[in-house]
Write a protein that holds these residues in place. Sequence first.
Motif, PDB file in Angstrom:
ATOM      1  N   PHE A 124      22.189 -20.887  12.886  1.00 26.86           N
ATOM      2  CA  PHE A 124      21.657 -21.491  14.108  1.00 26.86           C
ATOM      3  C   PHE A 124      20.564 -22.499  13.774  1.00 26.86           C
ATOM      4  N   GLU A 125      20.367 -23.403  14.715  1.00 29.21           N
ATOM      5  CA  GLU A 125      19.434 -24.510  14.489  1.00 29.21           C
ATOM      6  C   GLU A 125      18.097 -24.207  15.171  1.00 29.21           C
ATOM      7  N   ARG A 126      17.121 -24.997  14.842  1.00 30.45           N
ATOM      8  CA  ARG A 126      15.772 -24.831  15.380  1.00 30.45           C
ATOM      9  C   ARG A 126      15.737 -24.920  16.903  1.00 30.45           C
ATOM     10  N   ASP A 127      16.534 -25.826  17.469  1.00 33.46           N
ATOM     11  CA  ASP A 127      16.562 -25.971  18.932  1.00 33.46           C
ATOM     12  C   ASP A 127      17.020 -24.688  19.615  1.00 33.46           C
ATOM     13  N   ALA A 128      18.089 -24.119  19.052  1.00 29.14           N
ATOM     14  CA  ALA A 128      18.603 -22.875  19.644  1.00 29.14           C
ATOM     15  C   ALA A 128      17.526 -21.799  19.585  1.00 29.14           C
ATOM     16  N   MET A 129      16.818 -21.770  18.473  1.00 33.26           N
ATOM     17  CA  MET A 129      15.797 -20.754  18.353  1.00 33.26           C
ATOM     18  C   MET A 129      14.706 -20.938  19.381  1.00 33.26           C
ATOM     19  N   ASN A 130      14.305 -22.172  19.567  1.00 38.26           N
ATOM     20  CA  ASN A 130      13.271 -22.410  20.571  1.00 38.26           C
ATOM     21  C   ASN A 130      13.735 -21.990  21.960  1.00 38.26           C
ATOM     22  N   ALA A 131      14.981 -22.302  22.291  1.00 44.26           N
ATOM     23  CA  ALA A 131      15.503 -21.908  23.605  1.00 44.26           C
ATOM     24  C   ALA A 131      15.528 -20.381  23.732  1.00 44.26           C
ATOM     25  N   MET A 132      15.922 -19.702  22.654  1.00 46.68           N
ATOM     26  CA  MET A 132      15.968 -18.231  22.710  1.00 46.68           C
ATOM     27  C   MET A 132      14.570 -17.647  22.889  1.00 46.68           C
ATOM     28  N   LEU A 133      13.599 -18.228  22.206  1.00 45.22           N
ATOM     29  CA  LEU A 133      12.239 -17.692  22.330  1.00 45.22           C
ATOM     30  C   LEU A 133      11.694 -17.890  23.739  1.00 45.22           C
ATOM     31  N   ASP A 134      12.048 -19.014  24.361  1.00 42.82           N
ATOM     32  CA  ASP A 134      11.633 -19.234  25.752  1.00 42.82           C
ATOM     33  C   ASP A 134      12.226 -18.160  26.668  1.00 42.82           C
ATOM     34  N   LEU A 135      13.525 -17.924  26.481  1.00 44.21           N
ATOM     35  CA  LEU A 135      14.177 -16.884  27.292  1.00 44.21           C
ATOM     36  C   LEU A 135      13.516 -15.523  27.076  1.00 44.21           C
ATOM     37  N   ALA A 136      13.239 -15.212  25.809  1.00 40.81           N
ATOM     38  CA  ALA A 136      12.655 -13.904  25.488  1.00 40.81           C
ATOM     39  C   ALA A 136      11.310 -13.736  26.184  1.00 40.81           C
ATOM     40  N   ALA A 137      10.475 -14.776  26.120  1.00 41.00           N
ATOM     41  CA  ALA A 137       9.150 -14.689  26.738  1.00 41.00           C
ATOM     42  C   ALA A 137       9.288 -14.451  28.243  1.00 41.00           C
ATOM     43  N   HIS A 138      10.246 -15.135  28.830  1.00 39.00           N
ATOM     44  CA  HIS A 138      10.524 -14.975  30.263  1.00 39.00           C
ATOM     45  C   HIS A 138      10.944 -13.529  30.575  1.00 39.00           C
ATOM     46  N   GLY A 139      11.835 -12.986  29.769  1.00 44.34           N
ATOM     47  CA  GLY A 139      12.323 -11.620  30.006  1.00 44.34           C
ATOM     48  C   GLY A 139      11.231 -10.588  29.803  1.00 44.34           C
ATOM     49  N   ILE A 140      10.440 -10.791  28.767  1.00 45.05           N
ATOM     50  CA  ILE A 140       9.417  -9.787  28.467  1.00 45.05           C
ATOM     51  C   ILE A 140       8.350  -9.756  29.560  1.00 45.05           C
ATOM     52  N   GLN A 141       8.052 -10.905  30.141  1.00 47.95           N
ATOM     53  CA  GLN A 141       7.103 -10.891  31.264  1.00 47.95           C
ATOM     54  C   GLN A 141       7.584  -9.962  32.379  1.00 47.95           C
ATOM     55  N   GLN A 142       8.890 -10.007  32.646  1.00 46.47           N
ATOM     56  CA  GLN A 142       9.424  -9.123  33.696  1.00 46.47           C
ATOM     57  C   GLN A 142       9.373  -7.654  33.285  1.00 46.47           C
ATOM     58  N   LEU A 143       9.636  -7.391  31.993  1.00 46.59           N
ATOM     59  CA  LEU A 143       9.590  -5.995  31.530  1.00 46.59           C
ATOM     60  C   LEU A 143       8.175  -5.439  31.628  1.00 46.59           C
ATOM     61  N   ILE A 144       7.194  -6.295  31.309  1.00 50.61           N
ATOM     62  CA  ILE A 144       5.795  -5.862  31.405  1.00 50.61           C
ATOM     63  C   ILE A 144       5.470  -5.486  32.853  1.00 50.61           C
ATOM     64  N   ILE A 145       6.002  -6.264  33.774  1.00 48.96           N
ATOM     65  CA  ILE A 145       5.793  -5.949  35.195  1.00 48.96           C
ATOM     66  C   ILE A 145       6.410  -4.590  35.544  1.00 48.96           C
ATOM     67  N   GLU A 146       7.627  -4.353  35.040  1.00 46.07           N
ATOM     68  CA  GLU A 146       8.283  -3.065  35.312  1.00 46.07           C
ATOM     69  C   GLU A 146       7.489  -1.907  34.705  1.00 46.07           C
ATOM     70  N   GLN A 147       7.001  -2.112  33.483  1.00 43.93           N
ATOM     71  CA  GLN A 147       6.197  -1.058  32.851  1.00 43.93           C
ATOM     72  C   GLN A 147       4.959  -0.745  33.682  1.00 43.93           C
ATOM     73  N   ASN A 148       4.288  -1.807  34.121  1.00 42.94           N
ATOM     74  CA  ASN A 148       3.069  -1.593  34.900  1.00 42.94           C
ATOM     75  C   ASN A 148       3.371  -0.923  36.232  1.00 42.94           C
ATOM     76  N   LYS A 149       4.500  -1.325  36.819  1.00 44.96           N
ATOM     77  CA  LYS A 149       4.894  -0.714  38.085  1.00 44.96           C
ATOM     78  C   LYS A 149       5.119   0.798  37.878  1.00 44.96           C
ATOM     79  N   ALA A 150       5.828   1.141  36.808  1.00 48.88           N
ATOM     80  CA  ALA A 150       6.105   2.558  36.528  1.00 48.88           C
ATOM     81  C   ALA A 150       4.814   3.334  36.284  1.00 48.88           C
ATOM     82  N   LEU A 151       3.891   2.697  35.554  1.00 44.47           N
ATOM     83  CA  LEU A 151       2.630   3.369  35.239  1.00 44.47           C
ATOM     84  C   LEU A 151       1.694   3.364  36.430  1.00 44.47           C
ATOM     85  N   GLY A 152       2.007   2.512  37.363  1.00 42.29           N
ATOM     86  CA  GLY A 152       1.397   2.302  38.632  1.00 42.29           C
ATOM     87  C   GLY A 152       0.131   2.865  38.988  1.00 42.29           C
TER      88      GLY A 152
END
Lengths: 241, 241, 241, 241, 241, 241
Positions: free
Chosen positions: E213-241
Amino acid sequence: MQQNIRPSQRACNQLRPVEIIRHYTKHAEGSVLVKFGDTHVLCTASVDEKVPGFLKGKGQGWVTAEYGMLPRSTGSRMDREAARGKQSGRTQEIQRLIGRSLRAIIDLEKLGERSIQIDCDVIQADGGTRTASITGAYVALHDAISFLLKNGKISESPLKDSVAAISVGVYQGTPVLDLDYIEDSDCDTDMNVVMTGKGGFVEIQGTAEGEPFERDAMNAMLDLAAHGIQQLIIEQNKALG
Amino acid sequence: MQQNIRPSQRACNQLRPVEIIRHYTKHAEGSVLVKFGDTHVLCTASVDEKVPGFLKGKGQGWVTAEYGMLPRSTGSRMDREAARGKQSGRTQEIQRLIGRSLRAIIDLEKLGERSIQIDCDVIQADGGTRTASITGAYVALHDAISFLLKNGKISESPLKDSVAAISVGVYQGTPVLDLDYIEDSDCDTDMNVVMTGKGGFVEIQGTAEGEPFERDAMNAMLDLAAHGIQQLIIEQNKALG
Amino acid sequence: MQQNIRPSQRACNQLRPVEIIRHYTKHAEGSVLVKFGDTHVLCTASVDEKVPGFLKGKGQGWVTAEYGMLPRSTGSRMDREAARGKQSGRTQEIQRLIGRSLRAIIDLEKLGERSIQIDCDVIQADGGTRTASITGAYVALHDAISFLLKNGKISESPLKDSVAAISVGVYQGTPVLDLDYIEDSDCDTDMNVVMTGKGGFVEIQGTAEGEPFERDAMNAMLDLAAHGIQQLIIEQNKALG
Amino acid sequence: MQQNIRPSQRACNQLRPVEIIRHYTKHAEGSVLVKFGDTHVLCTASVDEKVPGFLKGKGQGWVTAEYGMLPRSTGSRMDREAARGKQSGRTQEIQRLIGRSLRAIIDLEKLGERSIQIDCDVIQADGGTRTASITGAYVALHDAISFLLKNGKISESPLKDSVAAISVGVYQGTPVLDLDYIEDSDCDTDMNVVMTGKGGFVEIQGTAEGEPFERDAMNAMLDLAAHGIQQLIIEQNKALG
Amino acid sequence: MQQNIRPSQRACNQLRPVEIIRHYTKHAEGSVLVKFGDTHVLCTASVDEKVPGFLKGKGQGWVTAEYGMLPRSTGSRMDREAARGKQSGRTQEIQRLIGRSLRAIIDLEKLGERSIQIDCDVIQADGGTRTASITGAYVALHDAISFLLKNGKISESPLKDSVAAISVGVYQGTPVLDLDYIEDSDCDTDMNVVMTGKGGFVEIQGTAEGEPFERDAMNAMLDLAAHGIQQLIIEQNKALG
Amino acid sequence: MQQNIRPSQRACNQLRPVEIIRHYTKHAEGSVLVKFGDTHVLCTASVDEKVPGFLKGKGQGWVTAEYGMLPRSTGSRMDREAARGKQSGRTQEIQRLIGRSLRAIIDLEKLGERSIQIDCDVIQADGGTRTASITGAYVALHDAISFLLKNGKISESPLKDSVAAISVGVYQGTPVLDLDYIEDSDCDTDMNVVMTGKGGFVEIQGTAEGEPFERDAMNAMLDLAAHGIQQLIIEQNKALG
């Protein structure tokens, strides 16, 4: 005066001296001693005219790897894995990485129904044994392929590209290339990068040893890695003549 | 025209070229690459300031050995013992022999409550790996003792003598010295002899591979062995200079 | 008044009382309880109409051996190897020796494509378990061969000779025959000798436990061994009627 | 004419000939060869002046058991568990049963902080090895206790009762006592019963091999077992003099 | 109309439904069932008032993890690792990753000399078991810390941050978030990303399954990952509520 | 006022609440979560269109079981058996019991040459995990059989009966049904009973934990068990609807 920050006195983007010695032992179809500074790894490639059970009759070959460290390759003696009766998690992680890296640049169908077994044995360790292993293993694999071509077992090389690996890290806040043991023991981030001769990524494994790292640091590390791997590819090609 | 019977073209009482390289790797207190022709073994000696449980508080030290072959040190690849999860009977037999041979020439009380661990790892095999291991291990042990003396851990050398080993056999009816792999595979009798610098026997292990052997053949083999070991002792002393 | 030096009060060239009891258990094709004084070993021979994988289709048979000690066959209880999950190096060394000794006197081609598995289990130990094992195992093997002849599986005996074994050592400066446990624990040299009925050597394994030994001592020990083995061969023949 | 239904020609409520031989081997504190017909088990009891880690400092002792079969104790040779590297589920099940049965009749506090290790090794098997083991192990345990009393390690016997075991089954529709191998291989139900000298149950393990069994059959089997165990207790007492 | 390319019909940047159920089992100090769609992992945290040997007396605690899959959590049954007698390389790789990820966000000195053992057991697998494990394990760890605070074992939380993980990949040329099993089996690149609540990287492990894979693909994947993890953090906090 | 003696406040003949949830996970041919109070076991049945080696070509199928406990299913964490490298004796004892119980009610010839592998994994333990396992495993096995019928692999159900299991014990002198962990830890006698839907016994395993038990107590326990199993059979049928 960048080099002052590194215990090794190297510039941040400087590899250790690289040496690649082919035909190091006499029995293996490929046998390469690779040196990244004081890290010395013997990489052999053994051809076996069989494939593992899960591939029988599928019209393709296999490349796999095993890794080991001699007990006193390190500063203090490690237990011998054969005597302990099992390979550590670290050993298995590394040999899986080597195997995947090599399979990424070979066309297994063109290899035919045979296996090439790579053995990477660390004679002396000073950091970066997995990246030296991959870099040397490619040359041993290349020699084993040449053996098959020369003996008429295959008529066309199944190699699609070359592959090499290097470590990068953040040492005292600065991205540096090719960490030796002292640098590795004290760095914040450690990343192993495997790339092909054409410049594609095969594997990226980055770990924050201390503080989490940011996107900028990662970009700087990847630049350093690409720079280092280009030089390794040159060394591989030089060795292969 | 005795030499004609041996595939190696050597005279019946002729050793292969012997090479003993000290300081081969940088971490171990003793590190010796020993070559008997194409048989290459890396022997390291590691000092550990502890003794095994069964010796605790007994006012003496310990010397022990482990042995391994790199998977492709041989003509066809052997399974890696660490991956199979156990050491073979042959491996255990050899490492027990190496340990006994070294303990025969050291005063364990003078060593003090510490251990010296010998690792003999075969880089390339062509017959006689156990005799090369013992011969090289003595030099590595000597270097580890020098390390202890130099660092003031002990004030007097616990070494009582030197030790070396060689194989002898009956090949096509004739006793020969230092069998290589081809000769070993086809001989009638195979005997490994371990002797001290002063000429005493430490171990004799003789096996009739084909026909049982007679007392005369054994006497001839022991004469050859004594002759060969004298030369090995000279090489050890030369290396230790 | 030589016998005064031995704790057992035996003359230097005197065996312990030997007893060889055939048909000791009912299932095995050969089942022999052999006693060298207080050392009692049950040797069974089991016929299996298969050969191991490495011999398939080669037109020959196989003889192999396993050895074990009951946990309380010894003065203080030993760990059970089955519970510890592996056989010790000593166990493997002994069972390899037993197997080689028996294969030395059998024509494996005449045996045909079948295996004979020898099991030597020490019921009570008092020194010399490996030599008693070999001596008893020969008788069990002979009974298994008789079973095959009687059942028409083979028409001619593949046994080329008989085989027996005895230990010799240097105890308080004097060569002695057939060491028991107390003598063995305190001797300078310990040698196990395996010979055929015709008087050829099959195996010699000598170890200097304390001081290295000289050629003269070895010659004296081999004379004693030959003397002892002649008597064991007589006992074997008597048992086999 | 009940006995006609059994291959062994025994009456339904008839034990095989029982023999209990003490002091069978010389090293163990208790050493008993027990025979239930052609089933022969060597039971040894070893005193160890330590307790396992989980009992340290708790002011009580421990009794535990291990079980094994010699490879050719059976009609066709079984793999040696030490060579396979693990004990089978059946082996572990049996040794746990033996240990529990013995602990049921001993006061572990009166035993003091020491262990008695029972080893039951089957020399020859013909059904009922676990019941013979328990019956013999009690006598070996008794001898080990006598050893401790005689040596002043304990002043009062910790034995609260005696214990013995027998198998019962339903063979061709009829409840029978003490199954041998042929009967066991062809029975509908197989039950092992462990009882104390005072007549209490310690363990009952019943398995429907073919059809499920009814309450009536179980009652009949338990009657037979009680009858058999009474005779075993008499044999144990006779052996203990 | 991006979602059409995914077998799951999800948008490229869309997570599967996430569910985090605390107190799922009753014994553990932290017990969380985490669901990423059809991937269900039970994460428990067990407090042990001891540290491993290598940390004794160093004034710090330890967090470690083990991982396992129930044999039929997958489409076809896998061998049970306990029955096979060892954990696979994949298992060890994953449990080492989970352990490192959690240690990155905890101050081990503030934890005190005690261990928290994380167990991640996959009840049902559909891709992404390691990322679900890390995400759920954080919540279980948080509960174990709350237990310690509540019981007065520690007075201040050693947690420095939160942590979650998600996979990203290149599926049919397009970067996508949170691959399920079908997508994972057929993607070109597979990358697992572990990030803290504050947005730093803890681990990045990317593998080219097919083409590099190329550098561009990696950058796009990292953007997606950051986006997804933000949502997971929200779910974790909600559960720990 | 019998119920006062039990810590659980249940009547002596009262089961814990039983719940049987089918289709708990999605991959297995049968997947059942069974709850006996706080004991929760996931039982899956996996169809494999092969038989083990010892049954090849014999025209019959096989049913076998494996058992495991999640490390923190219990009050204090247990070592993970996969990490320790072997299954405990207790684990093997239980999985052998489950396998025998299921094979008792299935016609293996009618199953055809295929295997059904039962996995019982304890999610949460509170006593009685083996009896819950058998009770739930029957339902999972039934679902796997329905799968085979529905897919035309077999035309007739090989199930001859149903099977369930329950524990009984003597708690403070009184026979009680279905012991939970607290009761089990403190009872005098513990008995596990496996019965078929038609009321026959498949297995009885009774152990005196403290004092030996008498025939009367056993009769009372068997009455309780029969009573409890009738209710379990009703629950199984209700679940299978």
